[in-house]
Motif scaffolding. Sequence first.
Motif, PDB file in Angstrom:
ATOM      1  N   MET A 267       0.816  -1.134   0.092  1.00 22.55           N
ATOM      2  CA  MET A 267       0.010  -0.078  -0.044  1.00 22.55           C
ATOM      3  C   MET A 267       0.805   1.161   0.069  1.00 22.55           C
ATOM      4  N   GLU A 268       2.084   1.332   0.717  1.00 25.06           N
ATOM      5  CA  GLU A 268       2.778   2.804   0.758  1.00 25.06           C
ATOM      6  C   GLU A 268       3.389   2.777  -0.384  1.00 25.06           C
ATOM      7  N   LEU A 269       3.827   1.445  -1.110  1.00 22.60           N
ATOM      8  CA  LEU A 269       4.617   1.669  -2.441  1.00 22.60           C
ATOM      9  C   LEU A 269       3.773   2.420  -3.492  1.00 22.60           C
ATOM     10  N   ILE A 270       2.667   1.623  -3.513  1.00 23.68           N
ATOM     11  CA  ILE A 270       1.438   2.280  -4.402  1.00 23.68           C
ATOM     12  C   ILE A 270       1.319   3.816  -4.296  1.00 23.68           C
ATOM     13  N   LEU A 271       1.112   4.192  -2.822  1.00 23.27           N
ATOM     14  CA  LEU A 271       0.875   5.511  -2.759  1.00 23.27           C
ATOM     15  C   LEU A 271       2.103   6.411  -2.709  1.00 23.27           C
ATOM     16  N   ALA A 272       3.188   6.007  -2.731  1.00 21.98           N
ATOM     17  CA  ALA A 272       4.551   6.783  -2.995  1.00 21.98           C
ATOM     18  C   ALA A 272       4.890   6.685  -4.502  1.00 21.98           C
ATOM     19  N   ILE A 273       4.389   5.929  -5.194  1.00 21.82           N
ATOM     20  CA  ILE A 273       4.540   5.962  -6.712  1.00 21.82           C
ATOM     21  C   ILE A 273       3.821   6.993  -7.076  1.00 21.82           C
ATOM     22  N   SER A 274       2.311   6.765  -6.797  1.00 26.71           N
ATOM     23  CA  SER A 274       1.258   7.708  -7.191  1.00 26.71           C
ATOM     24  C   SER A 274       1.649   9.149  -6.687  1.00 26.71           C
ATOM     25  N   ILE A 275       2.206   9.526  -5.785  1.00 29.02           N
ATOM     26  CA  ILE A 275       2.686  10.762  -5.357  1.00 29.02           C
ATOM     27  C   ILE A 275       3.813  11.374  -6.234  1.00 29.02           C
ATOM     28  N   GLY A 276       4.689  10.298  -6.671  1.00 31.07           N
ATOM     29  CA  GLY A 276       5.945  10.784  -7.618  1.00 31.07           C
ATOM     30  C   GLY A 276       5.131  10.873  -9.059  1.00 31.07           C
ATOM     31  N   VAL A 277       4.491  10.099  -9.487  1.00 34.09           N
ATOM     32  CA  VAL A 277       3.810  10.229 -10.800  1.00 34.09           C
ATOM     33  C   VAL A 277       3.084  11.531 -10.841  1.00 34.09           C
ATOM     34  N   LEU A 278       2.123  11.970  -9.919  1.00 37.30           N
ATOM     35  CA  LEU A 278       1.462  13.115 -10.073  1.00 37.30           C
ATOM     36  C   LEU A 278       2.420  14.498  -9.792  1.00 37.30           C
ATOM     37  N   GLY A 279       3.484  14.300  -8.759  1.00 36.61           N
ATOM     38  CA  GLY A 279       4.309  15.377  -8.843  1.00 36.61           C
ATOM     39  C   GLY A 279       4.958  15.523  -9.897  1.00 36.61           C
ATOM     40  N   GLY A 280       5.686  14.539 -10.684  1.00 41.01           N
ATOM     41  CA  GLY A 280       6.267  14.494 -11.785  1.00 41.01           C
ATOM     42  C   GLY A 280       5.510  15.247 -12.995  1.00 41.01           C
ATOM     43  N   SER A 281       4.230  14.499 -13.178  1.00 43.10           N
ATOM     44  CA  SER A 281       3.438  15.241 -14.261  1.00 43.10           C
ATOM     45  C   SER A 281       3.070  16.553 -13.994  1.00 43.10           C
ATOM     46  N   GLY A 282       2.807  16.948 -12.747  1.00 43.29           N
ATOM     47  CA  GLY A 282       2.624  18.237 -12.666  1.00 43.29           C
ATOM     48  C   GLY A 282       3.676  19.344 -12.837  1.00 43.29           C
ATOM     49  N   VAL A 283       4.880  18.827 -12.436  1.00 36.99           N
ATOM     50  CA  VAL A 283       6.056  19.788 -12.761  1.00 36.99           C
ATOM     51  C   VAL A 283       6.051  19.813 -14.372  1.00 36.99           C
ATOM     52  N   TRP A 284       5.957  18.822 -14.982  1.00 38.01           N
ATOM     53  CA  TRP A 284       6.171  18.618 -16.445  1.00 38.01           C
ATOM     54  C   TRP A 284       5.033  19.660 -17.200  1.00 38.01           C
ATOM     55  N   LEU A 285       3.933  19.613 -16.561  1.00 40.10           N
ATOM     56  CA  LEU A 285       3.020  20.423 -17.257  1.00 40.10           C
ATOM     57  C   LEU A 285       2.936  21.869 -16.724  1.00 40.10           C
ATOM     58  N   LEU A 286       3.698  22.278 -15.714  1.00 40.44           N
ATOM     59  CA  LEU A 286       4.034  23.653 -15.466  1.00 40.44           C
ATOM     60  C   LEU A 286       4.871  24.272 -16.322  1.00 40.44           C
ATOM     61  N   MET A 287       5.744  23.458 -16.969  1.00 41.63           N
ATOM     62  CA  MET A 287       6.681  24.020 -18.087  1.00 41.63           C
ATOM     63  C   MET A 287       6.415  24.254 -19.460  1.00 41.63           C
ATOM     64  N   ARG A 288       5.154  24.102 -19.467  1.00 44.81           N
ATOM     65  CA  ARG A 288       4.345  24.081 -21.109  1.00 44.81           C
ATOM     66  C   ARG A 288       3.969  25.263 -21.073  1.00 44.81           C
ATOM     67  N   PRO A 289       3.862  25.897 -22.293  1.00 41.76           N
ATOM     68  CA  PRO A 289       3.832  27.078 -22.628  1.00 41.76           C
ATOM     69  C   PRO A 289       2.315  27.658 -22.697  1.00 41.76           C
ATOM     70  N   ARG A 290       1.202  26.655 -22.569  1.00 37.68           N
ATOM     71  CA  ARG A 290      -0.221  27.134 -22.654  1.00 37.68           C
ATOM     72  C   ARG A 290      -0.683  27.287 -21.200  1.00 37.68           C
TER      73      ARG A 290
END
Length: 114
Positions: A1-24
């Motif tokens: 359970m903790e591994l799934i939560l840690a992976i989902s936090i990492g994926v959401l955080g990484g995707s959020g930072v990547w989308l913050l760098m987009r020009p739109r």
Amino acid sequence: MELILAISIGVLGGSGVWLLMRPRTFQLIIGLSLLSYAVNLFIFSMGRFPVGRPPILDPGTSGDPAVFADPLPQALVLTAIVIGFATTALFLVVMLASRGLTGGDHVDGRGPGR
């Protein structure tokens, strides 16, 4: 359970930072939302995961508070969800006003042809 939560936090955080760098601007708003979801999950996970334990004490009994879920992170996350919805609505209104004034949805106000 903790591994799934840690992976989902990492994926959401990484995707959020990547989308913050987009020009739109719409991608920027979605990136901020994903990043806030990652932070909410992180704060929620700080309250421990007692499995098979009651969330509250029975009336008239005393128990060891170490085995119960911590209500403070839950209250913080609920407050952050409400503030996140309001902030996202405000960002969408500002985005629509900016698009109406500039004719484009780029963060710097210039489209690809300008």
